[in-house]
Design a protein around this motif. Structure first.
Motif, PDB file in Angstrom:
ATOM      1  N   ALA A 108       8.458   0.548  -1.208  1.00 11.93           N
ATOM      2  CA  ALA A 108       8.089   1.946  -0.974  1.00 11.93           C
ATOM      3  C   ALA A 108       8.673   2.413   0.345  1.00 11.93           C
ATOM      4  CB  ALA A 108       6.577   2.086  -0.934  1.00 11.93           C
ATOM      5  N   ASP A 173       1.116   4.299  -8.367  1.00 14.09           N
ATOM      6  CA  ASP A 173       1.673   5.642  -8.603  1.00 14.09           C
ATOM      7  C   ASP A 173       1.017   6.665  -7.681  1.00 14.09           C
ATOM      8  OD1 ASP A 173       3.453   4.789 -10.508  1.00 14.09           O
ATOM      9  OD2 ASP A 173       2.237   5.440 -12.224  1.00 14.09           O
ATOM     10  N   ASN A 176       2.524   6.377  -4.392  1.00 17.02           N
ATOM     11  CA  ASN A 176       3.988   6.453  -4.436  1.00 17.02           C
ATOM     12  C   ASN A 176       4.633   5.111  -4.069  1.00 17.02           C
ATOM     13  OD1 ASN A 176       6.320   7.830  -5.081  1.00 17.02           O
ATOM     14  ND2 ASN A 176       6.626   8.584  -2.997  1.00 17.02           N
ATOM     15  N   ASP A 178       6.496   1.704  -5.656  1.00 16.15           N
ATOM     16  CA  ASP A 178       7.186   1.139  -6.809  1.00 16.15           C
ATOM     17  C   ASP A 178       6.721  -0.319  -6.912  1.00 16.15           C
ATOM     18  OD1 ASP A 178       8.866   0.751  -8.935  1.00 16.15           O
ATOM     19  OD2 ASP A 178      10.678   0.571  -7.708  1.00 16.15           O
TER      20      ASP A 178
END
Length: 186
Positions: A108, A173, A176, A178
């Motif tokens: 991230a 999610d 934010n 991954d």
């Protein structure tokens, strides 16, 4: 009256050692030499360079007298070398056959609190974190500060894995992040 706590067998004494020094020096050679010279074995060891320092965590196993000898050697080593050492007696880890090993990887944009939020998520689920490696780096193309984590977790076998994975990915999610969560491949 008998002691309800069983004593370890003569060869099952454990000493956890943490050693630190400044790069390019390493605590690996002096600590592992003292472990061997004392008659103990290294059951587990991890070495990592973090910032400008090198840290080592090691678990020595041996007879009671070999562990006592190692403790004296470590005290002498700490006085004579430029090492910071912390050690204490411990016991072997309880084997839990009800935990399934999973690997979690997260990438991230870096921001404060990501590691805490990940640890908090797993703690609230009753999941143990067995190992964690996280770091910051700069993205090659944009130069943005990035965060990366590799986490090994122990998931209770009674837990519904698909629901856990869905909850985790939804959590990521929302922040934010991954992320992936897969069974550990041996």
């Amino acid at each position: 009256m008998t002691d309800p706590t069983p004593r370890p067998s003569p060869n099952e004494n454990h000493l956890l050692i943490n050693a630190y020094t400044t790069h390019p020096e390493s605590p690996l050679l002096p600590v592992s030499r003292r472990v061997a010279d004392s008659g103990c074995n290294l059951a587990d060891a991890r070495l990592s360079t973090v910032g400008r320092d090198v840290s080592m965590t090691a678990l020595a196993v041996g007879s009671w007298d070999a562990i006592a000898k190692l403790e004296a050697m470590l005290a002498r080593l700490e006085r004579e070398e430029s090492l910071k050492l912390v050690w204490y007696r411990t016991s072997e880890k309880e084997v839990r056959s009800d935990l399934l090993p999973y690997v979690v990887e997260v990438v991230a944009a870096d921001k404060p609190g990501i590691t805490f939020q990940l640890a908090d998520f797993f703690d609230r689920q009753g999941i143990t974190i067995e190992s964690l490696h996280c770091s910051r780096y700069r993205a090659m193309q944009t130069g943005a500060d990035m965060y990366s984590a590799q986490i090994t977790i122990g998931v209770p076998a009674s837990m519904h894995i698909a629901a856990l994975r869905d909850d985790f990915l939804e959590f990521c999610d929302h922040l934010n992040l991954d992320a992936i969560m897969d069974p550990m491949k041996f």
